[in-house]
Design a protein around this motif. Structure first.
Motif, PDB file in Angstrom:
ATOM      1  N   TYR A 191      -4.604  -9.283  -7.482  1.00  0.00           N
ATOM      2  CA  TYR A 191      -5.457  -8.131  -7.772  1.00  0.00           C
ATOM      3  C   TYR A 191      -4.660  -6.843  -7.552  1.00  0.00           C
ATOM      4  CZ  TYR A 191      -9.149 -11.626  -7.307  1.00  0.00           C
ATOM      5  OH  TYR A 191      -9.940 -12.745  -7.455  1.00  0.00           O
ATOM      6  N   LEU A 192      -4.834  -5.909  -8.463  1.00  0.00           N
ATOM      7  CA  LEU A 192      -4.163  -4.619  -8.354  1.00  0.00           C
ATOM      8  C   LEU A 192      -5.226  -3.525  -8.381  1.00  0.00           C
ATOM      9  CD1 LEU A 192      -0.843  -3.622  -9.941  1.00  0.00           C
ATOM     10  CD2 LEU A 192      -2.746  -2.017 -10.059  1.00  0.00           C
ATOM     11  N   ALA A 193      -5.159  -2.615  -7.407  1.00  0.00           N
ATOM     12  CA  ALA A 193      -6.199  -1.587  -7.277  1.00  0.00           C
ATOM     13  C   ALA A 193      -5.593  -0.199  -7.353  1.00  0.00           C
ATOM     14  CB  ALA A 193      -6.948  -1.747  -5.954  1.00  0.00           C
ATOM     15  N   ARG A 194      -6.397   0.742  -7.844  1.00  0.00           N
ATOM     16  CA  ARG A 194      -6.063   2.164  -7.839  1.00  0.00           C
ATOM     17  C   ARG A 194      -6.770   2.808  -6.653  1.00  0.00           C
ATOM     18  NH1 ARG A 194      -8.813   4.107 -12.765  1.00  0.00           N
ATOM     19  NH2 ARG A 194      -8.027   6.116 -12.042  1.00  0.00           N
ATOM     20  N   GLU A 195      -6.035   3.589  -5.861  1.00  0.00           N
ATOM     21  CA  GLU A 195      -6.649   4.201  -4.685  1.00  0.00           C
ATOM     22  C   GLU A 195      -7.751   5.174  -5.064  1.00  0.00           C
ATOM     23  OE1 GLU A 195      -5.397   5.709  -0.289  1.00  0.00           O
ATOM     24  OE2 GLU A 195      -3.912   5.858  -1.887  1.00  0.00           O
TER      25      GLU A 195
ATOM     26  N   LEU B 226      -8.181  -4.457 -10.826  1.00  0.00           N
ATOM     27  CA  LEU B 226      -7.816  -5.386 -11.890  1.00  0.00           C
ATOM     28  C   LEU B 226      -7.585  -6.785 -11.316  1.00  0.00           C
ATOM     29  CD1 LEU B 226      -5.003  -3.253 -13.598  1.00  0.00           C
ATOM     30  CD2 LEU B 226      -7.472  -3.069 -13.933  1.00  0.00           C
ATOM     31  N   GLN B 227      -8.075  -7.793 -12.011  1.00  0.00           N
ATOM     32  CA  GLN B 227      -7.741  -9.177 -11.676  1.00  0.00           C
ATOM     33  C   GLN B 227      -6.672  -9.630 -12.643  1.00  0.00           C
ATOM     34  OE1 GLN B 227     -10.982 -11.940 -11.228  1.00  0.00           O
ATOM     35  NE2 GLN B 227      -9.647 -13.738 -11.296  1.00  0.00           N
TER      36      GLN B 227
ATOM     37  N   PRO C  50      -7.188 -23.114   3.306  1.00  0.00           N
ATOM     38  CA  PRO C  50      -7.611 -21.717   3.229  1.00  0.00           C
ATOM     39  C   PRO C  50      -7.531 -21.161   1.804  1.00  0.00           C
ATOM     40  CG  PRO C  50      -5.397 -21.871   4.137  1.00  0.00           C
ATOM     41  CD  PRO C  50      -5.917 -23.275   4.041  1.00  0.00           C
ATOM     42  N   ARG C  51      -8.549 -20.420   1.460  1.00  0.00           N
ATOM     43  CA  ARG C  51      -8.552 -19.690   0.193  1.00  0.00           C
ATOM     44  C   ARG C  51      -7.936 -18.314   0.465  1.00  0.00           C
ATOM     45  NH1 ARG C  51     -13.676 -21.579   0.917  1.00  0.00           N
ATOM     46  NH2 ARG C  51     -14.478 -19.476   1.281  1.00  0.00           N
ATOM     47  N   ILE C  52      -6.821 -18.025  -0.175  1.00  0.00           N
ATOM     48  CA  ILE C  52      -6.092 -16.785   0.080  1.00  0.00           C
ATOM     49  C   ILE C  52      -5.847 -16.070  -1.241  1.00  0.00           C
ATOM     50  CG2 ILE C  52      -3.984 -15.757   1.013  1.00  0.00           C
ATOM     51  CD1 ILE C  52      -3.712 -18.215   2.802  1.00  0.00           C
ATOM     52  N   SER C  53      -6.216 -14.808  -1.305  1.00  0.00           N
ATOM     53  CA  SER C  53      -5.913 -13.982  -2.473  1.00  0.00           C
ATOM     54  C   SER C  53      -4.998 -12.835  -2.054  1.00  0.00           C
ATOM     55  CB  SER C  53      -7.199 -13.426  -3.106  1.00  0.00           C
ATOM     56  OG  SER C  53      -7.885 -12.573  -2.201  1.00  0.00           O
ATOM     57  N   THR C  54      -4.211 -12.352  -2.992  1.00  0.00           N
ATOM     58  CA  THR C  54      -3.292 -11.248  -2.719  1.00  0.00           C
ATOM     59  C   THR C  54      -3.704 -10.019  -3.504  1.00  0.00           C
ATOM     60  OG1 THR C  54      -1.781 -11.889  -4.493  1.00  0.00           O
ATOM     61  CG2 THR C  54      -1.389 -12.849  -2.303  1.00  0.00           C
ATOM     62  N   CYS C  55      -3.359  -8.851  -2.971  1.00  0.00           N
ATOM     63  CA  CYS C  55      -3.687  -7.609  -3.657  1.00  0.00           C
ATOM     64  C   CYS C  55      -2.593  -6.573  -3.413  1.00  0.00           C
ATOM     65  CB  CYS C  55      -5.055  -7.069  -3.224  1.00  0.00           C
ATOM     66  SG  CYS C  55      -5.208  -6.752  -1.452  1.00  0.00           S
ATOM     67  N   PHE C  56      -2.595  -5.540  -4.219  1.00  0.00           N
ATOM     68  CA  PHE C  56      -1.623  -4.453  -4.106  1.00  0.00           C
ATOM     69  C   PHE C  56      -2.342  -3.163  -4.486  1.00  0.00           C
ATOM     70  CE2 PHE C  56       1.785  -1.663  -5.433  1.00  0.00           C
ATOM     71  CZ  PHE C  56       2.831  -1.964  -4.568  1.00  0.00           C
ATOM     72  N   LEU C  57      -2.138  -2.119  -3.682  1.00  0.00           N
ATOM     73  CA  LEU C  57      -2.821  -0.837  -3.895  1.00  0.00           C
ATOM     74  C   LEU C  57      -1.814   0.222  -4.315  1.00  0.00           C
ATOM     75  CD1 LEU C  57      -5.630   0.605  -3.588  1.00  0.00           C
ATOM     76  CD2 LEU C  57      -4.812   1.346  -1.346  1.00  0.00           C
ATOM     77  N   VAL C  58      -2.118   0.927  -5.402  1.00  0.00           N
ATOM     78  CA  VAL C  58      -1.264   2.002  -5.910  1.00  0.00           C
ATOM     79  C   VAL C  58      -1.958   3.341  -5.678  1.00  0.00           C
ATOM     80  CG1 VAL C  58      -0.165   2.995  -7.948  1.00  0.00           C
ATOM     81  CG2 VAL C  58      -0.225   0.520  -7.663  1.00  0.00           C
TER      82      VAL C  58
ATOM     83  N   HIS D 256       0.896  -1.163   0.000  1.00  0.00           N
ATOM     84  CA  HIS D 256       0.000   0.000   0.000  1.00  0.00           C
ATOM     85  C   HIS D 256       0.929   1.207   0.000  1.00  0.00           C
ATOM     86  CE1 HIS D 256      -3.888   1.907   1.777  1.00  0.00           C
ATOM     87  NE2 HIS D 256      -3.140   2.832   1.201  1.00  0.00           N
ATOM     88  N   LEU D 257       1.585   1.407  -1.154  1.00  0.00           N
ATOM     89  CA  LEU D 257       2.669   2.385  -1.232  1.00  0.00           C
ATOM     90  C   LEU D 257       2.226   3.667  -1.926  1.00  0.00           C
ATOM     91  CD1 LEU D 257       5.635   0.013  -2.172  1.00  0.00           C
ATOM     92  CD2 LEU D 257       4.872   0.731   0.090  1.00  0.00           C
ATOM     93  N   TYR D 258       3.032   4.701  -1.720  1.00  0.00           N
ATOM     94  CA  TYR D 258       2.745   6.022  -2.283  1.00  0.00           C
ATOM     95  C   TYR D 258       3.798   6.402  -3.312  1.00  0.00           C
ATOM     96  CZ  TYR D 258      -1.170   6.586   0.761  1.00  0.00           C
ATOM     97  OH  TYR D 258      -2.394   6.411   1.357  1.00  0.00           O
ATOM     98  N   MET D 259       3.539   7.490  -4.014  1.00  0.00           N
ATOM     99  CA  MET D 259       4.390   7.828  -5.141  1.00  0.00           C
ATOM    100  C   MET D 259       5.835   8.092  -4.745  1.00  0.00           C
ATOM    101  SD  MET D 259       2.841   7.276  -7.832  1.00  0.00           S
ATOM    102  CE  MET D 259       1.167   6.728  -8.165  1.00  0.00           C
TER     103      MET D 259
END
Length: 327
Positions: free
Chosen positions: A105-109, A245-246, A67-75, A29-32
């Motif tokens: 999964y990749l997300a835009r803040e 995004l998936q 366990p069902r585990i999914s990963t994500c990253f927030l930009v 969950h990083l910043y610019m």
């Protein structure tokens, strides 16, 4: 001959359910300013995260054998924008892969503020329910006017020149255990584009947590629904990307019964504020009931308090430290 079955329209569920994993594991969950520091900063981040991922997975395995585990990253593309998706996102995925990690999964803040025609942040704002402190007398305007949310009562002050002068009194946490830990969180400011609201980092992060927990709805419909995306094809503009995004077709569901976020320890204060927001948000009751029923059926019941479903691992950053978020 089969008889017809009639149902009242209002009897049908108006809150659509979403697929649920056991754990949503956030790998960043990083910043610019983190991206501006170059590939080395991303490399250090993912190397540190990779050290903690096995522990998070082992914790999930204690509750479920499979366990069902999914990963994500927030930009962060809300408070500032650096580079382009075509230049930046392949670098993120490359450094994650180097550390042995896969981003499902990749997300835009910015999607936590506006997702197509829906404004998730505004929907959550309308669900805020302040917990008035015992003995409060209504001198403080509501959060809808101030944009500030507290977990108790501020130190009282004289309201006009004729008010009785009293000695200093401390702030009080509403649910204090012996001693108070008072927090007052700014959720937005009137500094946004075109004079609109600029949502704060903690508030957008609370929206993000609700989405990851499968509890974010707008008029009964899920918000931030993953869109399949070819991770080898990123555009030159952030606005050309869906909010979520998936990237992996065989990934477990994005939303989950619980979340775990792996991040630098400079975000500790922000995430404390996130939990305060979650504690004072009236989540869609049917969405809550759906999660409770399904998790109980699987033998992995979740805590009643939404904030207690979110866990964190905060790691120490290498020097030099980056400045705090600007939300």
């Amino acid at each position: 001959m089969t008889g017809a079955v009639f149902r009242e329209t209002t009897a049908e569920s108006r809150t659509r359910s979403v697929p649920l994993a056991h754990l949503s594991l956030e790998l960043g969950h990083l910043y610019m300013e983190d991206f501006e520091a170059g590939p080395e900063r991303l490399r250090e981040h993912f190397a540190e995260v990779a050290a903690w991922v096995p522990a998070a997975r082992a914790s999930a395995a204690r509750r479920s054998r499979r366990p069902r585990i999914s990963t994500c990253f927030l930009v962060d593309d809300y408070f500032s924008r650096f580079s382009t998706p075509a230049e930046l996102l392949p670098l993120v995925l490359k450094e994650a892969e180097r550390a042995g990690l896969t981003v499902d999964y990749l997300a835009r803040e910015s999607g936590c503020a506006t997702a197509g025609r829906v404004e998730p942040a505004e929907s959550v704002r309308q669900r805020l329910v302040e917990a008035p402190p015992v003995g409060s007398y209504g001198s403080r305007p509501p959060v809808s006017q101030t944009g500030w949310l507290a977990n108790g009562q501020r130190s009282p002050v004289a309201r006009n020149a004729m008010s009785e002068v009293t000695g200093w009194q401390p702030p009080q946490e509403t649910a204090a255990r012996m001693h108070s830990v008072f927090m007052d969180v700014e959720l937005w400011s009137e500094q946004g584009p075109d004079g609109g609201r600029l949502w704060s980092c903690p508030f957008l992060a609370a929206v993000w947590q609700l989405a990851r927990l499968g509890l974010l709805r707008h008029l009964g419909e899920p918000v931030l629904v993953p869109q399949p995306w070819d991770k080898d094809q990123f555009p030159d503009s952030w606005d050309q990307l869906p909010p979520l995004l998936q990237l992996e077709g065989a990934a477990e569901p994005f939303s989950a019964y619980r979340t775990c976020t792996l991040m630098p320890n400079r975000f500790l204060a922000v995430e404390d504020a996130v939990r305060l927001v979650l504690d004072q948000t009236a989540v869609d009751p049917e969405a809550l009931a759906q999660v409770a029923e399904r998790s109980a059926r699987e033998g992995v019941p979740v805590p009643a308090a939404v904030a207690q479903r979110a866990t964190y691992v905060f790691y120490e950053e290498p020097a030099p430290a980056f400045p705090p978020e600007r939300g």
